[in-house]
Design a protein around this motif. Structure first.
Motif, PDB file in Angstrom:
ATOM      1  N   UNK A   1      -7.259  26.618 -23.929  1.00 29.67           N
ATOM      2  CA  UNK A   1      -8.693  26.346 -24.087  1.00 29.67           C
ATOM      3  C   UNK A   1      -9.289  27.219 -25.186  1.00 29.67           C
ATOM      4  N   UNK A   2      -8.930  28.497 -25.157  1.00 27.21           N
ATOM      5  CA  UNK A   2      -9.476  29.431 -26.142  1.00 27.21           C
ATOM      6  C   UNK A   2      -9.050  29.042 -27.553  1.00 27.21           C
ATOM      7  N   UNK A   3      -7.784  28.695 -27.705  1.00 28.82           N
ATOM      8  CA  UNK A   3      -7.297  28.383 -29.053  1.00 28.82           C
ATOM      9  C   UNK A   3      -7.912  27.077 -29.569  1.00 28.82           C
ATOM     10  N   UNK A   4      -8.118  26.113 -28.666  1.00 26.69           N
ATOM     11  CA  UNK A   4      -8.760  24.846 -29.100  1.00 26.69           C
ATOM     12  C   UNK A   4     -10.186  25.128 -29.576  1.00 26.69           C
ATOM     13  N   UNK A   5     -10.875  25.992 -28.831  1.00 25.41           N
ATOM     14  CA  UNK A   5     -12.233  26.380 -29.252  1.00 25.41           C
ATOM     15  C   UNK A   5     -12.191  27.079 -30.602  1.00 25.41           C
ATOM     16  N   UNK A   6     -11.223  27.942 -30.769  1.00 23.84           N
ATOM     17  CA  UNK A   6     -11.161  28.747 -31.997  1.00 23.84           C
ATOM     18  C   UNK A   6     -10.860  27.898 -33.234  1.00 23.84           C
ATOM     19  N   UNK A   7     -10.176  26.773 -33.064  1.00 18.59           N
ATOM     20  CA  UNK A   7      -9.938  25.923 -34.259  1.00 18.59           C
ATOM     21  C   UNK A   7     -11.094  24.940 -34.466  1.00 18.59           C
ATOM     22  N   UNK A   8     -12.129  25.052 -33.627  1.00 24.13           N
ATOM     23  CA  UNK A   8     -13.340  24.266 -33.831  1.00 24.13           C
ATOM     24  C   UNK A   8     -13.280  22.856 -33.269  1.00 24.13           C
ATOM     25  N   UNK A   9     -12.303  22.580 -32.424  1.00 25.47           N
ATOM     26  CA  UNK A   9     -12.195  21.235 -31.824  1.00 25.47           C
ATOM     27  C   UNK A   9     -12.935  21.219 -30.485  1.00 25.47           C
ATOM     28  N   UNK A  10     -13.401  20.023 -30.124  1.00 32.86           N
ATOM     29  CA  UNK A  10     -13.972  19.867 -28.777  1.00 32.86           C
ATOM     30  C   UNK A  10     -12.821  19.834 -27.775  1.00 32.86           C
ATOM     31  N   UNK A  11     -13.024  20.492 -26.642  1.00 31.76           N
ATOM     32  CA  UNK A  11     -11.944  20.538 -25.642  1.00 31.76           C
ATOM     33  C   UNK A  11     -11.867  19.195 -24.916  1.00 31.76           C
ATOM     34  N   UNK A  12     -10.711  18.514 -25.002  1.00 31.74           N
ATOM     35  CA  UNK A  12     -10.556  17.264 -24.235  1.00 31.74           C
ATOM     36  C   UNK A  12     -10.229  17.622 -22.781  1.00 31.74           C
ATOM     37  N   UNK A  13     -11.271  17.968 -22.025  1.00 28.56           N
ATOM     38  CA  UNK A  13     -11.085  18.570 -20.702  1.00 28.56           C
ATOM     39  C   UNK A  13     -10.173  17.762 -19.793  1.00 28.56           C
ATOM     40  N   UNK A  14     -10.490  16.469 -19.691  1.00 28.75           N
ATOM     41  CA  UNK A  14      -9.745  15.658 -18.728  1.00 28.75           C
ATOM     42  C   UNK A  14      -8.237  15.668 -19.056  1.00 28.75           C
ATOM     43  N   UNK A  15      -7.931  15.419 -20.328  1.00 27.70           N
ATOM     44  CA  UNK A  15      -6.521  15.341 -20.722  1.00 27.70           C
ATOM     45  C   UNK A  15      -5.818  16.692 -20.532  1.00 27.70           C
ATOM     46  N   UNK A  16      -6.504  17.738 -20.965  1.00 27.09           N
ATOM     47  CA  UNK A  16      -5.896  19.077 -20.852  1.00 27.09           C
ATOM     48  C   UNK A  16      -5.669  19.437 -19.379  1.00 27.09           C
ATOM     49  N   UNK A  17      -6.676  19.184 -18.563  1.00 21.41           N
ATOM     50  CA  UNK A  17      -6.537  19.545 -17.138  1.00 21.41           C
ATOM     51  C   UNK A  17      -5.469  18.695 -16.452  1.00 21.41           C
ATOM     52  N   UNK A  18      -5.378  17.408 -16.843  1.00 25.01           N
ATOM     53  CA  UNK A  18      -4.328  16.558 -16.255  1.00 25.01           C
ATOM     54  C   UNK A  18      -2.936  17.069 -16.643  1.00 25.01           C
ATOM     55  N   UNK A  19      -2.772  17.375 -17.927  1.00 29.72           N
ATOM     56  CA  UNK A  19      -1.461  17.872 -18.381  1.00 29.72           C
ATOM     57  C   UNK A  19      -1.103  19.179 -17.670  1.00 29.72           C
ATOM     58  N   UNK A  20      -2.062  20.096 -17.611  1.00 32.08           N
ATOM     59  CA  UNK A  20      -1.775  21.402 -16.998  1.00 32.08           C
ATOM     60  C   UNK A  20      -1.554  21.274 -15.480  1.00 32.08           C
ATOM     61  N   UNK A  21      -2.264  20.327 -14.853  1.00 32.84           N
ATOM     62  CA  UNK A  21      -2.029  20.110 -13.412  1.00 32.84           C
ATOM     63  C   UNK A  21      -0.606  19.616 -13.193  1.00 32.84           C
ATOM     64  N   UNK A  22      -0.177  18.700 -14.058  1.00 36.42           N
ATOM     65  CA  UNK A  22       1.189  18.166 -13.923  1.00 36.42           C
ATOM     66  C   UNK A  22       2.215  19.284 -14.075  1.00 36.42           C
ATOM     67  N   UNK A  23       2.003  20.155 -15.064  1.00 36.54           N
ATOM     68  CA  UNK A  23       2.957  21.260 -15.251  1.00 36.54           C
ATOM     69  C   UNK A  23       2.951  22.206 -14.044  1.00 36.54           C
ATOM     70  N   UNK A  24       1.759  22.462 -13.516  1.00 34.17           N
ATOM     71  CA  UNK A  24       1.672  23.362 -12.354  1.00 34.17           C
ATOM     72  C   UNK A  24       2.430  22.759 -11.167  1.00 34.17           C
ATOM     73  N   UNK A  25       2.271  21.433 -10.965  1.00 37.72           N
ATOM     74  CA  UNK A  25       3.003  20.784  -9.868  1.00 37.72           C
ATOM     75  C   UNK A  25       4.508  20.849 -10.111  1.00 37.72           C
TER      76      UNK A  25
END
Lengths: 261, 297
Positions: A141-165
């Motif tokens: 999240x921090x690095x996406x903010x730092x490169x000036x992109x909007x955080x694609x919350x849904x996609x990022x959270x879905x991907x990270x949830x899958x990895x956590x599972x």
């Protein structure tokens, strides 16, 4: 909670190294994205001509020129696979390391039940996985903010949830295996994670996923599917959580009646 | 109530023998020595009592509690010193003591500090840097700091220098005087003879002798030394015979009248009859074997 605290203290160096490495690599990839965006069309074309290899990594269905497509490919390798190795290693040695190092004599001659030992060790492994995954999410999240992109919350959270599972499933299965081992389980843990990843690649390359989708936890972490559907596949996730529950149950059943030699 | 009571306790590792049909009683307040060479089954019995191994047959109780069903209640009252003191890497002595106390949910700081002082153990030292004796001392403090009612000690003095051994036995005797039972396995017979009130001998997984140390020594053979000529071949109960140019030296456990007759028939210039030490008793049992009729010691 005494054993949880003890396990966290024992594992803190390994956790710091794995977490630091994964978070750093994730952030580094995100930082590379702005410079690579313009070249991604050519990269996509190059990948498209690579047949099975492209399919193996799901790149035939991902638009790697977008942040989410690019992040899905990179995070799948770095956090998905890297975290899987960490989870498997930690789980596979959770119970067996005490027998290998002969510290089980000291631990199990205190007035605590074997069941409580398994519960606290499992809790410690899951806490370490949570710490790694949260740190990785924070870095992303921090690095996406730092490169000036909007955080694609849904996609990022879905991907990270899958990895956590994925990490939870592997850790639970490996802690179940750990109850059967006497000499540590690093090789078995890494081997299992690598074999399941290879199964996922084979399934993607042959296009005949079938039952493999329900065996390898990497199937529900497939970035292309998650981004396309906007959700995780429920059945493979359910199968994965069943495997996790079976692994934890196996740990209790075996460890509670095991001879500590 | 007995501190330890086993009945027909048996443990096999697959087909390999651990212990067979061990029946043993250790009373509360006993200082009990468990004697046997390496591989005889001493550690197997101890590990079975502590719930680390599941018995193949038989039963055992500690303070009247079943070792299978009441494991945690038993362990709350027991202090255990393993033969090999192993700790987790990177720990300091004080971390290990705090962990052990935490697992018992007890505040043992005062007793731990006393024991560390008595055994000359620096709590701030890293265990990885300690010698074998230092690690053993750490394990001793872990076993004693919660002031258990029963101490189970597996080869407790291995790795300790003589001064610390003496200090350790002083601590054990203090605990014993305060009412704790001590169950101590060793193959160093002098330390059993010096400290223990009762003892049992194990051979190839089975108990072959047991009783009070005094009984074991007195009821066993006598050491007989003869200077002169004497005919011993017809005499029953002669063991460990060492003939010499001017006489013989042997253990005798037969009929005293028959011995006197044999001596009278010979030409004896000098005769010494003495109690054997525990080592000789041990060797006697190991060389000849014996059935052990279980009775509370």
């Amino acid at each position: 909670m005494t054993i949880v605290r003890h396990e966290l203290r024992q594992g803190r160096t390994a956790l710091a190294i794995w977490t630091g490495s994964i978070a750093f690599l994730l952030a580094a990839c995100v930082f590379l994205f702005p410079g690579m965006r313009s070249q991604m069309a050519a990269v996509s074309e190059a990948f498209a001509s690579m047949g099975g290899f492209t399919a193996a990594f799901g790149m035939d269905r991902l638009r790697v020129g977008t942040l989410t497509g690019f992040y899905a490919v990179e995070s799948g390798s770095i956090l998905g696979l890297g975290g899987a190795f960490f989870a498997s290693l930690t789980g596979a040695s959770a119970l067996s390391k005490d027998e290998r190092d002969r510290t089980a004599d000291l631990l199990l001659t205190h007035p605590i039940s074997r069941g409580r030992v398994v519960t606290e060790k499992l809790a410690a492994v899951l806490a370490q996985i949570a710490a790694l995954d949260l740190a990785a999410l924070g870095a992303a999240l921090l690095s996406i903010r730092l490169i000036g992109e909007a955080v694609p919350w849904r996609e990022i959270l879905l991907l990270h949830s899958a990895y956590a599972l994925l990490h939870i499933e592997l850790a639970c299965v490996c802690i179940g295996l750990s109850a059967f081992l006497r000499r540590g389980g690093a090789g078995i843990g890494i081997g299992l994670a690598a074999a399941l990843y290879a199964l996922e690649l084979i399934a993607n390359m042959t296009g005949r996923a079938g039952a493999l989708r329900y065996i390898t936890p990497f199937s529900y972490c497939e970035g292309a599917d998650i981004l396309a559907k906007g959700r995780l596949d429920a059945w493979p996730v359910a199968a994965g959580m069943l495997f996790a529950a079976a692994g934890a149950a196996m740990a209790y059943c075996r460890y509670c009646g095991k001879d500590i030699r | 109530m007995d501190a330890i009571k086993t009945e027909g306790l048996t443990k096999y590792y697959g087909k390999a023998r651990g212990i067979e049909d061990v029946s043993l009683t250790v009373r509360q307040g006993d200082f009990f020595g468990f004697i046997g060479p390496n591989g005889a089954g001493k550690s197997t019995l101890i590990r079975t009592l502590l719930g680390l191994l599941r018995p193949s047959a038989g039963r055992a109780e500690i303070f009247g509690l079943d070792i299978g069903k009441d494991r945690e209640r038993i362990l709350a009252r027991v202090g255990y010193l393993p033969s090999e003191a192993a700790f987790w890497p990177g720990m300091r002595v004080q971390d290990a003591l705090r962990l052990s106390a935490g697992l018992r949910r007890r505040d043992c700081r005062r007793t731990a500090a006393q024991l560390c002082e008595q055994l000359r153990l620096d709590p701030s030292q890293k265990i990885d840097t300690l010698s074998l004796g230092g690690r053993k001392k750490t394990a001793i403090v872990c076993a004693l700091q919660h002031e258990p009612e029963l101490l189970i000690l597996d080869e407790p003095t291995s790795g300790l220098d003589p001064l610390i051994q003496r200090e350790f036995f002083t601590v054990l005797r203090e605990r014993h005087e305060q009412g704790a039972a001590v169950f101590l396995s060793s193959h160093i017979l002098s330390e059993i003879q010096r400290s223990c009130t009762h003892a049992a001998i194990i051979r190839e997984g089975s108990l072959i002798a047991g009783g009070s140390v005094a009984e074991l020594v007195h009821a066993g053979a006598k050491r007989v030394r003869v200077q002169g000529r004497v005919e011993l071949h017809a005499l029953d109960g002669v063991r460990d015979l060492h003939p010499s140019a001017d006489g013989a030296d042997f253990l005798f456990s037969g009929d005293t009248a028959a011995l006197l007759s044999a001596l009278a028939a010979g030409d004896v210039r000098e005769l010494t009859v003495s109690e054997p030490d525990l080592e000789e008793v041990f060797l006697h049992y190991y060389q000849e074997g014996s059935g052990y009729d279980h009775r509370p010691a």
